[in-house]
Design a protein around this motif. Sequence first.
Motif, mmCIF file in Angstrom:
data_model
loop_
_atom_site.group_PDB
_atom_site.id
_atom_site.type_symbol
_atom_site.label_atom_id
_atom_site.label_comp_id
_atom_site.label_asym_id
_atom_site.label_seq_id
_atom_site.Cartn_x
_atom_site.Cartn_y
_atom_site.Cartn_z
ATOM 1 N N ILE A 13 40.606 11.310 59.302
ATOM 2 C CA ILE A 13 40.968 12.655 59.770
ATOM 3 C C ILE A 13 39.997 13.127 60.843
ATOM 4 O O ILE A 13 40.404 13.720 61.856
ATOM 5 C CB ILE A 13 41.009 13.636 58.584
ATOM 6 C CG1 ILE A 13 42.073 13.203 57.576
ATOM 7 C CG2 ILE A 13 41.303 15.058 59.076
ATOM 8 C CD1 ILE A 13 41.974 13.919 56.242
ATOM 9 N N ALA A 16 40.966 11.473 63.989
ATOM 10 C CA ALA A 16 42.179 12.077 64.537
ATOM 11 C C ALA A 16 41.850 13.374 65.269
ATOM 12 O O ALA A 16 42.399 13.656 66.341
ATOM 13 C CB ALA A 16 43.188 12.339 63.424
ATOM 14 N N ALA A 17 40.938 14.166 64.697
ATOM 15 C CA ALA A 17 40.519 15.409 65.349
ATOM 16 C C ALA A 17 39.828 15.104 66.680
ATOM 17 O O ALA A 17 40.029 15.816 67.678
ATOM 18 C CB ALA A 17 39.595 16.201 64.433
ATOM 19 N N LEU A 58 45.349 16.937 59.294
ATOM 20 C CA LEU A 58 44.654 17.451 60.461
ATOM 21 C C LEU A 58 44.741 18.982 60.520
ATOM 22 O O LEU A 58 43.758 19.663 60.862
ATOM 23 C CB LEU A 58 45.256 16.839 61.726
ATOM 24 C CG LEU A 58 44.480 16.989 63.033
ATOM 25 C CD1 LEU A 58 43.055 16.450 62.878
ATOM 26 C CD2 LEU A 58 45.207 16.260 64.150
ATOM 27 N N TRP A 61 42.345 20.209 58.090
ATOM 28 C CA TRP A 61 40.995 20.016 58.624
ATOM 29 C C TRP A 61 40.542 21.243 59.399
ATOM 30 O O TRP A 61 39.382 21.651 59.328
ATOM 31 C CB TRP A 61 41.006 18.783 59.527
ATOM 32 C CG TRP A 61 39.718 18.386 60.174
ATOM 33 C CD1 TRP A 61 38.798 17.497 59.704
ATOM 34 C CD2 TRP A 61 39.225 18.835 61.458
ATOM 35 N NE1 TRP A 61 37.759 17.357 60.604
ATOM 36 C CE2 TRP A 61 38.002 18.173 61.686
ATOM 37 C CE3 TRP A 61 39.700 19.722 62.423
ATOM 38 C CZ2 TRP A 61 37.237 18.370 62.840
ATOM 39 C CZ3 TRP A 61 38.952 19.931 63.570
ATOM 40 C CH2 TRP A 61 37.742 19.260 63.767
#
Length: 239
Positions: A13, A16-17, A58, A61
């Motif tokens: 994650i 991905a950010a 995400l 997140w």
Amino acid sequence: MTRRTPLSRERIIDAAAAVADRAGVAAVSMRSVAKALGVEAMSLYHHVPSKEALLDDLADWVFQRIELPQVGATWREALTGRARSARSVLTAHPWALGMMESRPNPGPALLQHHDRLLGVLMSEGFSAALATHAFSAIDAYVYGFALTWTSLPFEPGDGAEEAFANKVAASAELYPHIARSRAELLGNGVYAFADEFDYGLELLLEGLERRVADESSARKGARVRCPPAGGRTSSPNGA
């Protein structure tokens, strides 16, 4: 031989950010995230079942990085603190603006934020309906401000705001109301669009303060008009 840090859902994650920060959320895929981690895309599926699940994670997140209102805080403290925190996070990660409330499977951080803030408001005298309206209004304001801020065609402090003011001043006869507005705002020689956030937020909070006071007065009035159990309502002449 250097040992590779093992994969985990959290690492995926975070990667991905990082991809979204560099190229926007549209660039997030299992392949692009795997490349950022230096692994094969198939290895991600041991931790995240699909791209859609990754996007859900995400969005959560983002909520994990927004300050939660403290239990026991006043409603103004709760709304102000969360609004400022959300603005900070959203301007740092503008890709989140279009996905925070749009994912079909809200995560625990999102749900905790909603529940905590509604709880603070309702414990401070807001009805459930007014608490929901307040939450929606503040979030719409924060998201709108963050979108405007990240879309501005200049960087803070680069002189573009002053250049705009000078152009308006030179054409004051064509745009008299803009010129007057700018003259008043720049009366002390200092103006920054970023300062508008707290001013606008205060306007919203003042309106909510009046509305919750009206609700409280209405509830008190209803209790006064309601006769005691087993009693009866007297007529104006006491009959």
